[in-house]
Design a protein around this motif. Structure first.
Motif, PDB file in Angstrom:
ATOM      1  N   SER A  23       0.740  -1.318  -0.028  1.00 47.10           N
ATOM      2  CA  SER A  23       0.018  -0.129   0.088  1.00 47.10           C
ATOM      3  C   SER A  23       0.804   1.138   0.050  1.00 47.10           C
ATOM      4  CB  SER A  23      -0.946  -0.100   1.298  1.00 47.10           C
ATOM      5  OG  SER A  23      -1.829  -1.098   0.992  1.00 47.10           O
ATOM      6  N   HIS A  24       1.980   1.219   0.783  1.00 50.49           N
ATOM      7  CA  HIS A  24       2.814   2.388   0.805  1.00 50.49           C
ATOM      8  C   HIS A  24       3.495   2.602  -0.577  1.00 50.49           C
ATOM      9  CE1 HIS A  24       6.587   4.673   1.574  1.00 50.49           C
ATOM     10  NE2 HIS A  24       6.169   5.218   2.384  1.00 50.49           N
ATOM     11  N   ARG A  25       3.811   1.560  -1.139  1.00 53.54           N
ATOM     12  CA  ARG A  25       4.483   1.750  -2.607  1.00 53.54           C
ATOM     13  C   ARG A  25       3.501   2.292  -3.735  1.00 53.54           C
ATOM     14  NH1 ARG A  25       8.557  -2.478  -5.494  1.00 53.54           N
ATOM     15  NH2 ARG A  25       9.041  -1.409  -7.455  1.00 53.54           N
ATOM     16  N   PHE A  26       2.289   1.543  -3.700  1.00 54.58           N
ATOM     17  CA  PHE A  26       1.446   1.661  -4.830  1.00 54.58           C
ATOM     18  C   PHE A  26       0.486   2.390  -4.708  1.00 54.58           C
ATOM     19  CE2 PHE A  26       3.808  -2.383  -5.710  1.00 54.58           C
ATOM     20  CZ  PHE A  26       4.264  -2.147  -6.859  1.00 54.58           C
ATOM     21  N   GLY A  27       0.213   2.945  -3.223  1.00 48.65           N
ATOM     22  CA  GLY A  27      -1.024   3.658  -2.915  1.00 48.65           C
ATOM     23  C   GLY A  27      -2.228   2.592  -2.664  1.00 48.65           C
ATOM     24  N   ALA A  28      -3.175   3.193  -1.758  1.00 48.80           N
ATOM     25  CA  ALA A  28      -3.977   2.192  -1.253  1.00 48.80           C
ATOM     26  C   ALA A  28      -5.172   1.557  -2.193  1.00 48.80           C
ATOM     27  CB  ALA A  28      -4.699   3.107  -0.040  1.00 48.80           C
ATOM     28  N   ARG A  29      -5.537   2.514  -3.151  1.00 52.66           N
ATOM     29  CA  ARG A  29      -6.471   2.110  -4.124  1.00 52.66           C
ATOM     30  C   ARG A  29      -5.780   1.052  -5.026  1.00 52.66           C
ATOM     31  NH1 ARG A  29      -8.967   6.506  -8.051  1.00 52.66           N
ATOM     32  NH2 ARG A  29     -10.125   7.067  -5.845  1.00 52.66           N
ATOM     33  N   ASN A  30      -4.662   1.190  -5.605  1.00 50.31           N
ATOM     34  CA  ASN A  30      -3.982   0.422  -6.530  1.00 50.31           C
ATOM     35  C   ASN A  30      -3.523  -0.807  -5.840  1.00 50.31           C
ATOM     36  OD1 ASN A  30      -3.916   2.225  -8.836  1.00 50.31           O
ATOM     37  ND2 ASN A  30      -2.288   3.092  -8.328  1.00 50.31           N
ATOM     38  N   ALA A  31      -3.088  -0.675  -4.533  1.00 54.82           N
ATOM     39  CA  ALA A  31      -2.758  -1.930  -3.848  1.00 54.82           C
ATOM     40  C   ALA A  31      -4.090  -2.825  -3.645  1.00 54.82           C
ATOM     41  CB  ALA A  31      -2.367  -1.493  -2.497  1.00 54.82           C
ATOM     42  N   LEU A  32      -5.031  -2.247  -3.385  1.00 52.80           N
ATOM     43  CA  LEU A  32      -6.412  -3.078  -3.096  1.00 52.80           C
ATOM     44  C   LEU A  32      -6.926  -3.720  -4.330  1.00 52.80           C
ATOM     45  CD1 LEU A  32      -8.450  -4.114  -1.361  1.00 52.80           C
ATOM     46  CD2 LEU A  32      -9.791  -1.854  -1.584  1.00 52.80           C
ATOM     47  N   ARG A  33      -6.795  -2.808  -5.178  1.00 54.00           N
ATOM     48  CA  ARG A  33      -7.244  -3.299  -6.881  1.00 54.00           C
ATOM     49  C   ARG A  33      -6.285  -4.492  -7.133  1.00 54.00           C
ATOM     50  NH1 ARG A  33      -6.600   1.197  -9.814  1.00 54.00           N
ATOM     51  NH2 ARG A  33      -8.873   1.805  -9.869  1.00 54.00           N
ATOM     52  N   GLY A  34      -5.197  -4.399  -6.884  1.00 55.88           N
ATOM     53  CA  GLY A  34      -4.214  -5.566  -7.443  1.00 55.88           C
ATOM     54  C   GLY A  34      -4.429  -6.890  -6.423  1.00 55.88           C
ATOM     55  N   LEU A  35      -4.271  -6.378  -5.179  1.00 55.17           N
ATOM     56  CA  LEU A  35      -4.385  -7.812  -4.192  1.00 55.17           C
ATOM     57  C   LEU A  35      -5.623  -8.477  -4.223  1.00 55.17           C
ATOM     58  CD1 LEU A  35      -2.674  -5.985  -1.243  1.00 55.17           C
ATOM     59  CD2 LEU A  35      -1.860  -7.771  -2.667  1.00 55.17           C
ATOM     60  N   LEU A  36      -6.825  -7.801  -4.406  1.00 50.72           N
ATOM     61  CA  LEU A  36      -8.203  -8.423  -4.443  1.00 50.72           C
ATOM     62  C   LEU A  36      -8.122  -9.134  -5.722  1.00 50.72           C
ATOM     63  CD1 LEU A  36     -11.193  -8.361  -3.223  1.00 50.72           C
ATOM     64  CD2 LEU A  36     -11.895  -6.534  -4.843  1.00 50.72           C
ATOM     65  N   ALA A  37      -7.736  -8.602  -6.944  1.00 49.28           N
ATOM     66  CA  ALA A  37      -7.486  -9.488  -8.211  1.00 49.28           C
ATOM     67  C   ALA A  37      -6.748 -10.647  -8.007  1.00 49.28           C
ATOM     68  CB  ALA A  37      -6.844  -8.597  -9.211  1.00 49.28           C
ATOM     69  N   LEU A  38      -5.691 -10.744  -7.278  1.00 50.60           N
ATOM     70  CA  LEU A  38      -4.881 -11.884  -7.217  1.00 50.60           C
ATOM     71  C   LEU A  38      -5.756 -12.679  -6.381  1.00 50.60           C
ATOM     72  CD1 LEU A  38      -1.369 -10.427  -6.434  1.00 50.60           C
ATOM     73  CD2 LEU A  38      -2.110 -11.574  -8.365  1.00 50.60           C
ATOM     74  N   TRP A  39      -6.629 -12.381  -5.405  1.00 42.86           N
ATOM     75  CA  TRP A  39      -7.216 -13.150  -4.432  1.00 42.86           C
ATOM     76  C   TRP A  39      -8.460 -13.922  -5.311  1.00 42.86           C
ATOM     77  CZ3 TRP A  39      -8.784 -16.452  -0.932  1.00 42.86           C
ATOM     78  CH2 TRP A  39     -10.017 -16.389  -0.342  1.00 42.86           C
ATOM     79  N   THR A  40      -9.110 -13.140  -6.054  1.00 44.79           N
ATOM     80  CA  THR A  40     -10.361 -13.794  -6.787  1.00 44.79           C
ATOM     81  C   THR A  40      -9.859 -14.582  -8.029  1.00 44.79           C
ATOM     82  OG1 THR A  40     -10.352 -11.676  -8.286  1.00 44.79           O
ATOM     83  CG2 THR A  40     -11.974 -11.656  -6.547  1.00 44.79           C
ATOM     84  N   LEU A  41      -8.442 -14.346  -8.551  1.00 38.60           N
ATOM     85  CA  LEU A  41      -8.150 -15.123  -9.636  1.00 38.60           C
ATOM     86  C   LEU A  41      -7.496 -16.544  -8.829  1.00 38.60           C
ATOM     87  CD1 LEU A  41      -6.354 -12.769 -11.869  1.00 38.60           C
ATOM     88  CD2 LEU A  41      -8.312 -13.938 -12.113  1.00 38.60           C
ATOM     89  N   VAL A  63     -16.058 -13.569 -13.036  1.00 39.20           N
ATOM     90  CA  VAL A  63     -16.993 -12.367 -12.559  1.00 39.20           C
ATOM     91  C   VAL A  63     -16.672 -11.494 -11.367  1.00 39.20           C
ATOM     92  CG1 VAL A  63     -19.594 -12.220 -11.715  1.00 39.20           C
ATOM     93  CG2 VAL A  63     -18.951 -13.832 -13.595  1.00 39.20           C
ATOM     94  N   LEU A  64     -16.077 -11.915 -10.418  1.00 38.46           N
ATOM     95  CA  LEU A  64     -15.415 -11.503  -9.107  1.00 38.46           C
ATOM     96  C   LEU A  64     -14.603 -10.481  -9.388  1.00 38.46           C
ATOM     97  CD1 LEU A  64     -16.028 -14.419  -6.696  1.00 38.46           C
ATOM     98  CD2 LEU A  64     -17.783 -12.468  -7.080  1.00 38.46           C
ATOM     99  N   THR A  65     -13.637 -10.974 -10.353  1.00 36.59           N
ATOM    100  CA  THR A  65     -12.622  -9.927 -10.667  1.00 36.59           C
ATOM    101  C   THR A  65     -12.905  -8.754 -11.387  1.00 36.59           C
ATOM    102  OG1 THR A  65     -11.061 -11.935 -11.000  1.00 36.59           O
ATOM    103  CG2 THR A  65     -10.164  -9.519 -12.025  1.00 36.59           C
ATOM    104  N   VAL A  66     -14.075  -8.765 -12.139  1.00 40.73           N
ATOM    105  CA  VAL A  66     -14.571  -7.627 -12.728  1.00 40.73           C
ATOM    106  C   VAL A  66     -15.439  -6.923 -11.725  1.00 40.73           C
ATOM    107  CG1 VAL A  66     -16.177  -6.934 -14.380  1.00 40.73           C
ATOM    108  CG2 VAL A  66     -14.808  -8.654 -15.193  1.00 40.73           C
ATOM    109  N   VAL A  67     -16.068  -7.465 -11.067  1.00 36.43           N
ATOM    110  CA  VAL A  67     -17.062  -6.533 -10.155  1.00 36.43           C
ATOM    111  C   VAL A  67     -15.686  -6.014  -9.052  1.00 36.43           C
ATOM    112  CG1 VAL A  67     -18.640  -7.011  -8.080  1.00 36.43           C
ATOM    113  CG2 VAL A  67     -18.849  -8.230 -10.136  1.00 36.43           C
ATOM    114  N   GLY A  68     -14.777  -6.715  -8.411  1.00 31.71           N
ATOM    115  CA  GLY A  68     -14.116  -6.183  -7.567  1.00 31.71           C
ATOM    116  C   GLY A  68     -13.155  -5.192  -8.204  1.00 31.71           C
TER     117      GLY A  68
END
Length: 401
Positions: free
Chosen positions: A72-90, A176-181
């Motif tokens: 989150s510190h490196r990429f910002g909270a929004r980009n970090a959540l977007r990337g980490l959530l996508a990794l989780w759904t995938l 589906v969940l990746t797109v929604v997330g």
């Protein structure tokens, strides 16, 4: 601090976005849980081997969660959540692809690691939104996680009933969940660290305050894991009920938890976190006493319902308190999450081993005793009161979670 500001309208919109993220996270868990029998058959593992493999998600989460703050510190909270959530759904697709025990353990390790990191990121953003709104929302957010889990498990139940291949089911669900997330993450707060802010260490022990808060979460999650996995068995073996009535007991437990979480924010706003958790501990204790003293199924079912009601808001409030307990909220949240994940991992097996040595009633005496810790240590949740916002339409300076 960053010069970016957010209006109250943007913060309110971010609340619903984070709620959607929580629901997506829960839907992944629900989708996976319903297809575990298919995954076991496909990998060709025994019940004991499956139990070993199912320990790897908690292991992966525990090791990876401290990394979330640095990301989150490196990429910002929004980009970090977007990337980490996508990794989780995938990552949902991986367990169903595993052909043997070794690959299944590796897949579940990755599955757990991505779950833990995204869990820390979304809870940190949830705490930040709660602070800016100056009212409790964490209980409702975790209630949305439960709603997502119900939706995911319902879809998984339908897929299993139709005899579908879990590889196809999970691939479609992940897409589906990746797109929604991804869409939901577009509206969360875009928090950035200050230019002179030092990055958090990659690995560090959680602060002492997080350990104390985590102890309350440990008690609540232990009671949750024990009740969720053993309530039906308790009614069947101790009270000799039918399989349908035993299953209904588990359903009642999960239902009271979900309803209490969704409605819990109003109670917290009115009475505060400490009094709410103390009262919750008393309700859970009463439920435990009914369970261990029950001679009729209705009494035990009432006890499990009260147990669900009593522990429902405890973990959300622990995350909220951790996020306000020190200078590094992500590290504190990761510490609390690690403790609660560990509790959830050991609770079902601990109840089983104690029941084998003694009885299930003795096992739930232990659960009842642990609920005393919820009420007894509730005072540690006083740390870090929410920041007051006196101008509801004013722009709010950005702070990093």
């Amino acid at each position: 601090m960053s010069a970016v500001v957010h209006t109250q309208r943007e913060v309110r919109r971010a609340r619903y976005a984070v709620a959607a993220v929580f629901a997506v996270h829960g839907a992944v868990t629900g989708s996976f849980a319903t297809r575990v029998p298919w995954i076991q058959d496909h990998a060709g593992v025994s019940a004991g081997q499956l139990g070993l493999a199912l320990a790897f998600p908690a292991l992966g989460a525990s090791l990876a969660m401290p990394l979330a703050g640095g990301i989150s510190h490196r990429f910002g909270a929004r980009n970090a959540l977007r990337g980490l959530l996508a990794l989780w759904t995938l990552a949902l697709v991986l367990p169903a692809l595993a052909p043997n025990l070794l690959t299944l353990c590796l897949a579940l390790f990755v599955y757990g690691a991505t779950a833990g990191m995204s869990d820390v990121a979304m809870n940190a953003l949830g705490v930040e939104v709660e602070n800016r709104l100056d009212r409790s929302i964490m209980s409702g957010l975790h209630g949305m996680w439960s709603v997502g889990a119900v939706v995911g498990s319902a879809a998984g139940t339908l897929a299993a009933h139709l005899g579908s291949d879990a590889r196809l089911h999970h691939a479609l669900a992940a897409a589906v969940l990746t797109v929604v997330g991804f869409a939901a993450c577009a509206w969360v707060l875009d928090l950035q660290p200050a230019e002179d802010e030092e990055p958090p260490p990659r690995f560090a022990l959680p602060p002492r305050s997080a350990l104390l808060i985590g102890a309350i979460g440990f008690c609540a999650v232990f009671a949750e894991g024990a009740s969720l996995d053993w309530s039906a068995v308790y009614l069947r073996d101790q009270l000799e009920t039918s399989a349908g009535l035993a299953a209904a007991c588990t359903t009642g437990f999960t239902l009271t938890m979900a309803v209490a979480r969704i409605a819990g924010d109003r109670v917290v706003d009115r009475y505060g976190a400490v009094r709410t958790v103390r009262a919750s501990g008393v309700v859970a204790l009463l439920g435990g006493l009914l369970i261990v003293s029950a001679r009729h199924p209705a009494v035990a079912m009432t006890g499990f319902a009260l147990m669900g009601l009593g522990i429902a808001v405890v973990v959300p409030l622990c995350f909220a308190a951790a996020g306000r307990s020190g200078s590094n909220p992500s590290l504190a949240i990761a510490g609390v999450a690690t403790i609660t994940y560990t509790s959830g991992l050991i609770a079902p097996s601990a109840i089983g081993m104690l029941a084998q040595a003694t009885s299930l009633m003795v096992s739930f005496m232990l659960v009842t005793l642990l609920t005393c810790g919820i009420a007894g240590f509730a005072g540690v949740l006083r740390a870090g009161d929410r920041v007051k916002v006196t101008r509801p339409d004013a722009a709010v300076p950005e702070r990093r979670p």
